[in-house]
Design a protein around this motif. Structure first.
Motif, short mmCIF file in Angstrom:
data_model
loop_
_atom_site.label_atom_id
_atom_site.label_comp_id
_atom_site.label_asym_id
_atom_site.label_seq_id
_atom_site.Cartn_x
_atom_site.Cartn_y
_atom_site.Cartn_z
N PHE A 64 0.84 -1.19 0.00
CA PHE A 64 0.00 0.00 0.00
C PHE A 64 0.88 1.25 0.00
O PHE A 64 1.97 1.24 0.56
N PRO A 65 0.39 2.33 -0.59
CA PRO A 65 1.12 3.59 -0.49
C PRO A 65 1.03 4.13 0.93
O PRO A 65 0.23 3.67 1.74
N THR A 66 1.86 5.12 1.22
CA THR A 66 1.81 5.76 2.54
C THR A 66 1.05 7.08 2.49
O THR A 66 0.47 7.50 3.48
N VAL A 67 1.06 7.72 1.31
CA VAL A 67 0.36 9.00 1.13
C VAL A 67 -0.49 8.89 -0.12
O VAL A 67 -0.02 8.47 -1.18
N VAL A 68 -1.77 9.25 0.01
CA VAL A 68 -2.73 9.16 -1.10
C VAL A 68 -3.39 10.51 -1.30
O VAL A 68 -3.78 11.17 -0.34
N LEU A 69 -3.50 10.91 -2.57
CA LEU A 69 -4.27 12.10 -2.94
C LEU A 69 -5.46 11.65 -3.77
O LEU A 69 -5.30 10.94 -4.77
N GLU A 70 -6.65 12.03 -3.34
CA GLU A 70 -7.88 11.75 -4.08
C GLU A 70 -8.49 13.08 -4.50
O GLU A 70 -8.67 13.97 -3.67
N SER A 71 -8.80 13.21 -5.78
CA SER A 71 -9.45 14.42 -6.31
C SER A 71 -10.90 14.12 -6.63
O SER A 71 -11.20 13.07 -7.20
N GLY A 72 -11.77 15.04 -6.28
CA GLY A 72 -13.19 14.86 -6.55
C GLY A 72 -13.79 16.04 -7.29
O GLY A 72 -13.66 17.18 -6.86
N TRP A 73 -14.38 15.76 -8.41
CA TRP A 73 -15.15 16.75 -9.16
C TRP A 73 -16.56 16.23 -9.24
O TRP A 73 -17.49 16.87 -8.77
N SER A 74 -16.71 15.02 -9.75
CA SER A 74 -18.05 14.42 -9.80
C SER A 74 -18.38 13.72 -8.49
O SER A 74 -19.54 13.56 -8.14
N GLU A 75 -17.35 13.32 -7.73
CA GLU A 75 -17.58 12.67 -6.44
C GLU A 75 -18.01 13.69 -5.40
O GLU A 75 -17.49 14.81 -5.36
N SER A 76 -18.94 13.30 -4.55
CA SER A 76 -19.36 14.18 -3.46
C SER A 76 -18.30 14.18 -2.36
O SER A 76 -17.44 13.29 -2.31
N GLN A 77 -18.40 15.15 -1.46
CA GLN A 77 -17.49 15.18 -0.31
C GLN A 77 -17.68 13.92 0.52
O GLN A 77 -16.71 13.35 1.04
N ALA A 78 -18.93 13.46 0.66
CA ALA A 78 -19.20 12.24 1.43
C ALA A 78 -18.52 11.04 0.79
O ALA A 78 -17.96 10.18 1.49
N GLN A 79 -18.53 10.95 -0.55
CA GLN A 79 -17.86 9.84 -1.22
C GLN A 79 -16.35 9.91 -1.03
O GLN A 79 -15.69 8.89 -0.84
N LEU A 80 -15.80 11.10 -1.06
CA LEU A 80 -14.37 11.25 -0.81
C LEU A 80 -14.01 10.78 0.60
O LEU A 80 -12.98 10.15 0.82
N LEU A 81 -14.87 11.08 1.57
CA LEU A 81 -14.61 10.62 2.94
C LEU A 81 -14.71 9.11 3.04
O LEU A 81 -13.97 8.48 3.81
N CYS A 82 -15.58 8.50 2.24
CA CYS A 82 -15.63 7.03 2.17
C CYS A 82 -14.35 6.49 1.56
O CYS A 82 -13.83 5.44 1.99
N ALA A 125 -1.61 1.19 6.89
CA ALA A 125 -0.39 1.39 6.08
C ALA A 125 -0.42 2.74 5.38
O ALA A 125 0.62 3.36 5.20
N VAL A 126 -1.62 3.18 4.97
CA VAL A 126 -1.76 4.52 4.39
C VAL A 126 -1.81 5.51 5.54
O VAL A 126 -2.74 5.50 6.34
N LYS A 127 -0.78 6.33 5.64
CA LYS A 127 -0.64 7.24 6.77
C LYS A 127 -1.40 8.55 6.58
O LYS A 127 -1.92 9.11 7.53
N ILE A 128 -1.42 9.04 5.34
CA ILE A 128 -2.02 10.34 5.04
C ILE A 128 -2.95 10.18 3.84
O ILE A 128 -2.55 9.60 2.82
N VAL A 129 -4.16 10.70 3.95
CA VAL A 129 -5.05 10.81 2.79
C VAL A 129 -5.39 12.29 2.63
O VAL A 129 -5.84 12.94 3.58
N ILE A 130 -5.16 12.79 1.42
CA ILE A 130 -5.44 14.19 1.10
C ILE A 130 -6.61 14.19 0.11
O ILE A 130 -6.53 13.55 -0.95
N LEU A 131 -7.68 14.87 0.47
CA LEU A 131 -8.89 14.92 -0.36
C LEU A 131 -9.03 16.32 -0.95
O LEU A 131 -9.17 17.29 -0.22
#
Length: 198
Positions: A70-88, A100-106
């Motif tokens: 697994f990565p340690t840092v993940v960036l997820e971008s949302g345009w069509s995704e809702s904020q709730a989906q990004l939190l999921c 294992a993923v230490k940081i998630v940036i939404l």
């Protein structure tokens, strides 16, 4: 298919990584052990075992040339995704990787309002001592009335607890909100819209 607006945070994140090298926060040897390949992950754990996810950007340290599961840092971008989906998505990455993923940036951009202005936010999710989840939100547009300090990642978080020789694990790798606003604002305008204002 990702749009230029959707990918503006990815561009920013890669520039920030380059600045970490430029300012000697990371050595060339350490940088060679980090991959940012965009791959589909389908080996999540526990309640997320049947899930599959292709990320927007992630940093994965390698050990003896082998990429970690697994990565340690993940960036997820949302345009069509809702904020709730990004939190999921955040929960999938952090709980589904058993930490294992230490940081998630939404990074979230909202549809233009009636004045053709686009709101954008950054949400920074990390576990701290005792596996306590801390979620911090950073307005991009409109500009915040009282800006927060810029977010950061420690070398320890980036390398998943395997800090490279000669580096302090607590060294902070800064992420400039001002540079993010410049990149995102320029792309919003290039697409014929305007950044949201208060």
């Amino acid at each position: 298919m990702p749009t230029a607006l959707h990918e503006s945070a990815v561009s920013w994140m890669r520039k920030e990584f380059n600045l970490w090298m430029y300012y000697h926060l990371l050595t060339p040897t350490a940088v060679r052990t980090i991959m940012d390949a965009l791959i589909t992950h389908d080996h999540f754990l526990g309640a997320f075992a049947d899930s599959s996810k292709t990320l927007d950007l992630a940093y994965s340290p390698c050990i003896n040339g082998i990429r970690r599961a697994f990565p340690t840092v993940v960036l997820e971008s949302g345009w069509s995704e809702s904020q709730a989906q990004l939190l999921c998505d955040r929960q999938l990455w952090q709980a589904g990787s058993a930490g294992a993923v230490k940081i998630v940036i939404l990074f979230k951009m909202f549809a233009p309002n009636m004045h053709d202005r686009i709101k954008a936010t950054l949400t920074f999710c990390r576990y701290v001592a005792g596996r306590v989840l801390v979620i911090s939100s950073y307005p991009i547009f409109p500009l915040p009335v009282q800006p927060k300090s810029d977010p950061w990642i420690t070398i320890d978080e980036l390398f998943g607890g395997r800090t490279p020789n000669g580096r302090n694990p607590e060294t902070q790798l800064p992420l400039s909100m001002e540079r993010l606003r410049i990149v995102v604002g320029a792309e919003i305008r290039q697409q014929g819209h305007f950044p949201a204002v208060n």
